[in-house]
Motif scaffolding. Structure first.
Motif, PDB file in Angstrom:
ATOM      1  N   ARG A 162     -31.868 -15.989  27.947  1.00 21.16           N
ATOM      2  CA  ARG A 162     -32.982 -16.019  27.002  1.00 21.16           C
ATOM      3  C   ARG A 162     -32.560 -16.495  25.612  1.00 21.16           C
ATOM      4  O   ARG A 162     -33.304 -17.243  24.961  1.00 21.16           O
ATOM      5  N   SER A 163     -31.397 -16.077  25.145  1.00 19.98           N
ATOM      6  CA  SER A 163     -30.999 -16.354  23.759  1.00 19.98           C
ATOM      7  C   SER A 163     -29.981 -17.471  23.610  1.00 19.98           C
ATOM      8  O   SER A 163     -29.971 -18.162  22.583  1.00 19.98           O
ATOM      9  N   ASP A 164     -29.108 -17.645  24.593  1.00 18.63           N
ATOM     10  CA  ASP A 164     -28.027 -18.628  24.467  1.00 18.63           C
ATOM     11  C   ASP A 164     -28.307 -19.928  25.207  1.00 18.63           C
ATOM     12  O   ASP A 164     -27.927 -21.004  24.738  1.00 18.63           O
ATOM     13  N   ILE A 165     -28.937 -19.836  26.345  1.00 18.56           N
ATOM     14  CA  ILE A 165     -29.042 -20.993  27.235  1.00 18.56           C
ATOM     15  C   ILE A 165     -30.343 -21.768  27.039  1.00 18.56           C
ATOM     16  O   ILE A 165     -30.342 -22.940  26.648  1.00 18.56           O
ATOM     17  N   LEU A 166     -31.462 -21.120  27.287  1.00 21.09           N
ATOM     18  CA  LEU A 166     -32.739 -21.838  27.276  1.00 21.09           C
ATOM     19  C   LEU A 166     -33.086 -22.432  25.909  1.00 21.09           C
ATOM     20  O   LEU A 166     -33.466 -23.611  25.836  1.00 21.09           O
ATOM     21  N   PRO A 167     -32.958 -21.692  24.791  1.00 20.48           N
ATOM     22  CA  PRO A 167     -33.308 -22.310  23.508  1.00 20.48           C
ATOM     23  C   PRO A 167     -32.355 -23.413  23.085  1.00 20.48           C
ATOM     24  O   PRO A 167     -32.770 -24.366  22.427  1.00 20.48           O
ATOM     25  N   ALA A 168     -31.080 -23.321  23.472  1.00 19.27           N
ATOM     26  CA  ALA A 168     -30.145 -24.399  23.156  1.00 19.27           C
ATOM     27  C   ALA A 168     -30.509 -25.671  23.916  1.00 19.27           C
ATOM     28  O   ALA A 168     -30.441 -26.784  23.367  1.00 19.27           O
ATOM     29  N   LEU A 169     -30.900 -25.521  25.176  1.00 15.94           N
ATOM     30  CA  LEU A 169     -31.365 -26.674  25.952  1.00 15.94           C
ATOM     31  C   LEU A 169     -32.634 -27.258  25.343  1.00 15.94           C
ATOM     32  O   LEU A 169     -32.788 -28.479  25.237  1.00 15.94           O
ATOM     33  N   ASN A 217     -23.786 -15.445  27.403  1.00  8.79           N
ATOM     34  CA  ASN A 217     -24.152 -14.617  28.553  1.00  8.79           C
ATOM     35  C   ASN A 217     -25.651 -14.354  28.663  1.00  8.79           C
ATOM     36  O   ASN A 217     -26.088 -13.716  29.610  1.00  8.79           O
ATOM     37  N   SER A 218     -26.425 -14.823  27.691  1.00  3.48           N
ATOM     38  CA  SER A 218     -27.866 -14.558  27.704  1.00  3.48           C
ATOM     39  C   SER A 218     -28.646 -15.830  28.006  1.00  3.48           C
ATOM     40  O   SER A 218     -28.626 -16.781  27.223  1.00  3.48           O
ATOM     41  N   GLU A 235     -32.636  -9.784  27.636  1.00  6.93           N
ATOM     42  CA  GLU A 235     -32.030 -11.111  27.609  1.00  6.93           C
ATOM     43  C   GLU A 235     -32.148 -11.853  28.937  1.00  6.93           C
ATOM     44  O   GLU A 235     -31.666 -12.968  29.063  1.00  6.93           O
ATOM     45  N   HIS A 236     -32.776 -11.243  29.930  1.00  2.00           N
ATOM     46  CA  HIS A 236     -32.894 -11.882  31.236  1.00  2.00           C
ATOM     47  C   HIS A 236     -33.956 -12.988  31.218  1.00  2.00           C
ATOM     48  O   HIS A 236     -34.949 -12.905  30.504  1.00  2.00           O
ATOM     49  N   ALA A 237     -33.723 -14.011  32.005  1.00  2.94           N
ATOM     50  CA  ALA A 237     -34.677 -15.099  32.194  1.00  2.94           C
ATOM     51  C   ALA A 237     -34.260 -15.860  33.443  1.00  2.94           C
ATOM     52  O   ALA A 237     -33.183 -15.621  34.010  1.00  2.94           O
ATOM     53  N   ASP A 238     -35.098 -16.768  33.883  1.00  2.74           N
ATOM     54  CA  ASP A 238     -34.763 -17.587  35.048  1.00  2.74           C
ATOM     55  C   ASP A 238     -33.809 -18.700  34.640  1.00  2.74           C
ATOM     56  O   ASP A 238     -33.943 -19.289  33.571  1.00  2.74           O
ATOM     57  N   GLU A 239     -32.871 -18.987  35.520  1.00  2.00           N
ATOM     58  CA  GLU A 239     -31.936 -20.079  35.256  1.00  2.00           C
ATOM     59  C   GLU A 239     -32.655 -21.422  35.310  1.00  2.00           C
ATOM     60  O   GLU A 239     -33.624 -21.596  36.062  1.00  2.00           O
ATOM     61  N   PRO A 240     -32.184 -22.389  34.531  1.00  2.00           N
ATOM     62  CA  PRO A 240     -32.757 -23.740  34.606  1.00  2.00           C
ATOM     63  C   PRO A 240     -32.532 -24.342  35.998  1.00  2.00           C
ATOM     64  O   PRO A 240     -31.515 -24.067  36.644  1.00  2.00           O
ATOM     65  N   VAL A 241     -33.471 -25.129  36.431  1.00  2.00           N
ATOM     66  CA  VAL A 241     -33.390 -25.775  37.741  1.00  2.00           C
ATOM     67  C   VAL A 241     -33.301 -27.284  37.548  1.00  2.00           C
ATOM     68  O   VAL A 241     -34.049 -27.865  36.764  1.00  2.00           O
ATOM     69  N   ASP A 242     -32.357 -27.916  38.240  1.00  2.00           N
ATOM     70  CA  ASP A 242     -32.184 -29.373  38.178  1.00  2.00           C
ATOM     71  C   ASP A 242     -32.034 -29.862  36.741  1.00  2.00           C
ATOM     72  O   ASP A 242     -32.647 -30.862  36.336  1.00  2.00           O
ATOM     73  N   GLU A 243     -31.219 -29.147  35.970  1.00  2.25           N
ATOM     74  CA  GLU A 243     -30.976 -29.508  34.580  1.00  2.25           C
ATOM     75  C   GLU A 243     -29.546 -30.034  34.449  1.00  2.25           C
ATOM     76  O   GLU A 243     -28.580 -29.273  34.568  1.00  2.25           O
ATOM     77  N   PRO A 244     -29.367 -31.335  34.237  1.00  2.00           N
ATOM     78  CA  PRO A 244     -28.010 -31.916  34.186  1.00  2.00           C
ATOM     79  C   PRO A 244     -27.202 -31.469  32.968  1.00  2.00           C
ATOM     80  O   PRO A 244     -25.977 -31.659  32.957  1.00  2.00           O
ATOM     81  N   ARG A 245     -27.855 -30.884  31.967  1.00  2.00           N
ATOM     82  CA  ARG A 245     -27.127 -30.422  30.781  1.00  2.00           C
ATOM     83  C   ARG A 245     -26.726 -28.953  30.877  1.00  2.00           C
ATOM     84  O   ARG A 245     -26.300 -28.356  29.890  1.00  2.00           O
TER      85      ARG A 245
END
Length: 235
Positions: free
Chosen positions: A179-186, A176-177, A204-214
């Motif tokens: 900042r912590s779950d999505i961006l660093p894993a990518l 759900n984060s 934990e807020h951050a901008d969602e990835p844009v045009d990221e197929p993963r």
């Protein structure tokens, strides 16, 4: 080999409720200090203290409780009575007593995906508290590995992917984060599925990835299998 063989899942506010109990404690904190301060930014100052103290206390209720005490002293110029400090500490300890409430579709999703993928738990915070919540949730049996870490950054995910998976290119992180779950894993080379929670902490807020197929976003864990199938097909 299938494209995704391992699913890593966050715990707090992904598998079970967590932030709502911190919000209740914040309100209790404000009520206790009401007779001693009229600071309009009391909650902002508390959150600033919690964020500032992450480098010393880490994530979890212990750092939160100590930050409440620090903030109480600051906003009252150290005039807050010792009895109130004791009640603030008691409110912090109470965070260890709230029942574990799993979120919708958790058992259904984990039971289904356990049949086709390796599941691992990747959560951050106080080890004692995270182990307590996992035991109380009854979800431990679903996971082939459990990692309780101090923080989640690309290096953390790289280490976990190397230890427990066939590599980041075969692993998806779910949480759900941003900042912590999505961006660093990518950034570590993995896939990521974002499951927003209504009460996610502002840190934990951050901008969602844009045009990221993963990357994929779902409303709840009941949609996770479909999201993983989508990521499997995307190139």
């Amino acid at each position: 080999m299938p494209r995704i063989t391992t699913i890593a899942l966050d715990a707090d506010d992904t598998l079970w409720q967590n932030e709502q109990f911190f919000r209740l404690t914040e309100q209790r904190f404000a009520d206790l200090l009401a007779p001693y301060t009229d600071a309009p930014d009391l909650n902002d100052r508390l959150i600033a203290a919690v964020t500032r103290n992450l480098q010393y206390y880490g994530f979890g209720m212990k750092g939160f409780a100590l930050s409440m005490v620090e903030t109480a002293l600051e906003v009252t110029d150290h005039r807050v009575p010792g009895a109130v400090i004791a009640e603030i500490l008691a409110a912090g300890r109470e965070l260890l007593t709230y029942p574990i409430e799993t979120l919708p579709y958790v058992d259904q999703a984990l039971g289904q995906l356990q049949e086709t993928h390796r599941l691992i738990l990747v959560t951050k915070g106080d080890i004692f508290d995270q182990e307590r919540k996992l035991a109380a949730s009854g979800l431990a049996e679903y996971f082939a590995a459990i990692e309780i870490v101090a923080d989640k950054d690309p290096a953390t995910y790289t280490r976990i992917f190397e230890r427990h998976t066939e590599g980041p290119e075969h692993t998806v992180m779910v949480g759900n984060s941003l900042r912590s779950d999505i961006l660093p894993a990518l950034q570590a080379g993995g896939f990521a599925v974002y499951v927003p929670h209504d009460l996610t902490w502002s840190y934990e807020h951050a901008d969602e990835p844009v045009d990221e197929p993963r990357y994929a976003k779902i409303a709840h864990l009941g949609e996770l299998a479909e999201a993983i199938a989508y990521l499997e097909r995307s190139r």
